[in-house]
Write a protein that holds these residues in place. Structure first.
Motif, PDB file in Angstrom:
ATOM      1  N   SER A 111     -11.355  -5.473   9.688  1.00 31.60           N
ATOM      2  CA  SER A 111      -9.994  -5.102  10.980  1.00 31.60           C
ATOM      3  C   SER A 111     -10.543  -5.815  11.966  1.00 31.60           C
ATOM      4  O   SER A 111     -11.557  -5.862  12.487  1.00 31.60           O
ATOM      5  CB  SER A 111      -9.960  -3.628  11.094  1.00 31.60           C
ATOM      6  OG  SER A 111     -11.160  -3.115  11.691  1.00 31.60           O
ATOM      7  N   PHE A 118     -11.775  -3.875   4.460  1.00 31.90           N
ATOM      8  CA  PHE A 118     -10.888  -3.477   3.295  1.00 31.90           C
ATOM      9  C   PHE A 118     -11.409  -4.521   2.191  1.00 31.90           C
ATOM     10  O   PHE A 118     -11.905  -5.630   2.637  1.00 31.90           O
ATOM     11  CB  PHE A 118      -9.450  -4.136   3.743  1.00 31.90           C
ATOM     12  CG  PHE A 118      -8.729  -3.486   4.964  1.00 31.90           C
ATOM     13  CD1 PHE A 118      -7.938  -2.261   4.566  1.00 31.90           C
ATOM     14  CD2 PHE A 118      -8.961  -3.543   6.111  1.00 31.90           C
ATOM     15  CE1 PHE A 118      -7.458  -1.468   5.581  1.00 31.90           C
ATOM     16  CE2 PHE A 118      -8.725  -2.586   7.320  1.00 31.90           C
ATOM     17  CZ  PHE A 118      -7.734  -1.869   6.852  1.00 31.90           C
ATOM     18  N   ARG A 132     -10.100   1.068   1.935  1.00 28.97           N
ATOM     19  CA  ARG A 132     -10.213   0.957   3.444  1.00 28.97           C
ATOM     20  C   ARG A 132     -11.395   1.815   3.636  1.00 28.97           C
ATOM     21  O   ARG A 132     -11.597   2.970   3.069  1.00 28.97           O
ATOM     22  CB  ARG A 132      -9.286   1.427   4.196  1.00 28.97           C
ATOM     23  CG  ARG A 132      -9.582   1.602   5.703  1.00 28.97           C
ATOM     24  CD  ARG A 132      -8.393   1.964   6.594  1.00 28.97           C
ATOM     25  NE  ARG A 132      -8.863   2.196   7.998  1.00 28.97           N
ATOM     26  CZ  ARG A 132      -7.951   2.101   8.993  1.00 28.97           C
ATOM     27  NH1 ARG A 132      -6.674   2.262   8.717  1.00 28.97           N
ATOM     28  NH2 ARG A 132      -8.404   2.129  10.053  1.00 28.97           N
ATOM     29  N   LEU A 152      -4.595  -8.696   4.849  1.00 24.26           N
ATOM     30  CA  LEU A 152      -4.266  -7.692   5.892  1.00 24.26           C
ATOM     31  C   LEU A 152      -3.154  -8.315   6.952  1.00 24.26           C
ATOM     32  O   LEU A 152      -3.522  -9.254   7.480  1.00 24.26           O
ATOM     33  CB  LEU A 152      -5.679  -7.488   6.741  1.00 24.26           C
ATOM     34  CG  LEU A 152      -5.769  -6.445   7.839  1.00 24.26           C
ATOM     35  CD1 LEU A 152      -5.361  -5.066   7.207  1.00 24.26           C
ATOM     36  CD2 LEU A 152      -7.283  -6.394   8.264  1.00 24.26           C
ATOM     37  N   ASN A 156      -2.817  -5.346  11.784  1.00 22.93           N
ATOM     38  CA  ASN A 156      -3.811  -4.296  10.864  1.00 22.93           C
ATOM     39  C   ASN A 156      -3.253  -3.083  10.562  1.00 22.93           C
ATOM     40  O   ASN A 156      -3.696  -2.245  10.109  1.00 22.93           O
ATOM     41  CB  ASN A 156      -5.007  -3.895  11.762  1.00 22.93           C
ATOM     42  CG  ASN A 156      -5.830  -5.207  12.032  1.00 22.93           C
ATOM     43  OD1 ASN A 156      -7.232  -5.018  12.374  1.00 22.93           O
ATOM     44  ND2 ASN A 156      -5.523  -6.424  11.559  1.00 22.93           N
ATOM     45  N   VAL A 159      -1.214  -3.877   4.684  1.00 23.61           N
ATOM     46  CA  VAL A 159      -1.642  -4.592   3.628  1.00 23.61           C
ATOM     47  C   VAL A 159      -0.775  -5.014   2.492  1.00 23.61           C
ATOM     48  O   VAL A 159      -0.137  -4.101   1.949  1.00 23.61           O
ATOM     49  CB  VAL A 159      -3.193  -3.917   3.103  1.00 23.61           C
ATOM     50  CG1 VAL A 159      -3.594  -4.707   2.206  1.00 23.61           C
ATOM     51  CG2 VAL A 159      -3.887  -3.586   4.003  1.00 23.61           C
ATOM     52  N   THR A 178      -1.990   0.778   6.597  1.00 25.12           N
ATOM     53  CA  THR A 178      -3.402   0.878   6.141  1.00 25.12           C
ATOM     54  C   THR A 178      -4.212   2.182   6.275  1.00 25.12           C
ATOM     55  O   THR A 178      -5.227   2.517   5.976  1.00 25.12           O
ATOM     56  CB  THR A 178      -4.166  -0.042   7.125  1.00 25.12           C
ATOM     57  OG1 THR A 178      -3.698   0.249   8.448  1.00 25.12           O
ATOM     58  CG2 THR A 178      -3.867  -1.659   6.863  1.00 25.12           C
TER      59      THR A 178
END
Length: 202
Positions: A111, A118, A132, A152, A156, A159, A178
Motif C-alpha cells: 500500500s 497484498f 491483505r 491494487l 488503495n 483490488v 481492500t
C-alpha cells in the motif's frame, strides 16, 4: 553518492536502504537450493548481522515506502513459491507474514502508506488466495480465492483480481474493497494481464 562493485550476476543480491545508511546483501549462497543468508550492514561499519536464512536470490526484496521495513522471501521451493517475511529496522525482528507466495514478487504489492501488503498466498492448482496483511500486527484478511493475478487501485481502496492461471489465459475479473467489505460482480473471459486501473502505469 556511493557506488558498489559486485560480482557479475550478483547485482540483484545487493540493496541499499532508502536513506543509504545500510546495505543488505545475500551471502553464504548454496547452489543446490538456490538460497542464501540475508545480511544487514551499516555503511562504513565494517560489520554485518544475519537477518534471515534460506533466502531465494530471485525474490526481489522490497522496502516499504518509508524504508522502515524490508520484505523478503525465504524457504523458496522448486515451485518458485516461498514465505514472505517482514524485517523491521526499528526492532531488528523478522516476522513471517504468508506462505506459498510467488517469490518473483509478482504476487506482492505494498500500500502507498506502507501499512499493508497484498499478496497471493496458499497456492492451489495454479491459483492463490488474495490476502491483505497489516504489517504492524501481521494480521491477515483473505479478500478472494482462486486468484491468478491482481492489481491494487491507485487510491488503495480496491483490488482487481483475475482468475486466470498465466499469461494469455482467460478468467473472470472481479473487484473488491481492500477492507473486504464488499465486491462487485465478476466479468467473465477477460485475458490475464489485460486490465489496469485508470491513472496507473501498470
Amino acid at each position: 553518492d556511493r557506488l558498489l562493485i559486485v560480482d557479475y550476476g550478483e547485482e540483484h543480491s545487493v540493496w541499499f536502504s532508502a536513506d543509504g545508511s545500510e546495505v543488505y546483501f545475500l551471502g553464504d549462497f548454496v547452489q543446490a537450493s538456490g538460497t542464501g543468508t540475508l545480511y544487514r550492514a551499516p555503511v562504513g561499519s565494517g560489520s554485518s548481522a544475519a537477518i534471515a536464512t534460506g533466502v531465494g536470490w530471485l525474490g526481489r526484496f522490497r522496502f516499504t515506502p518509508a524504508g522502515d521495513r524490508l520484505l523478503v522471501f525465504t524457504d523458496v521451493g522448486v515451485s518458485g513459491n516461498g514465505t514472505l517475511r517482514s524485517y523491521s529496522k526499528q526492532t531488528t525482528l523478522t516476522t513471517a507474514l504468508a506462505s506459498g507466495v510467488p517469490a518473483d514478487s509478482s504476487g506482492l504489492q505494498v500500500s502507498s502508506d506502507g501499512s499493508s501488503v497484498f499478496v497471493l498466498a496458499d497456492p492451489s492448482s495454479s491459483r492463490w488466495s488474495l490476502k491483505r496483511i497489516t504489517l504492524s500486527t501481521a494480521a491477515s484478511l483473505t479478500l478472494a480465492t482462486g486468484v491468478g493475478a491482481f492489481k491494487l487501485s491507485p487510491s488503495n481502496n480496491h483490488v482487481a483480481h483475475h482468475g486466470g492461471g498465466g499469461f494469455g489465459q482467460l478468467g473472470a475479473l472481479g473487484i473488491i474493497k481492500t477492507d473486504g467489505s464488499s465486491g462487485q460482480g465478476m466479468v467473465p473471459d477477460v485475458e490475464w494481464g489485460a486490465f489496469k486501473w485508470a491513472g496507473s502505469s501498470s
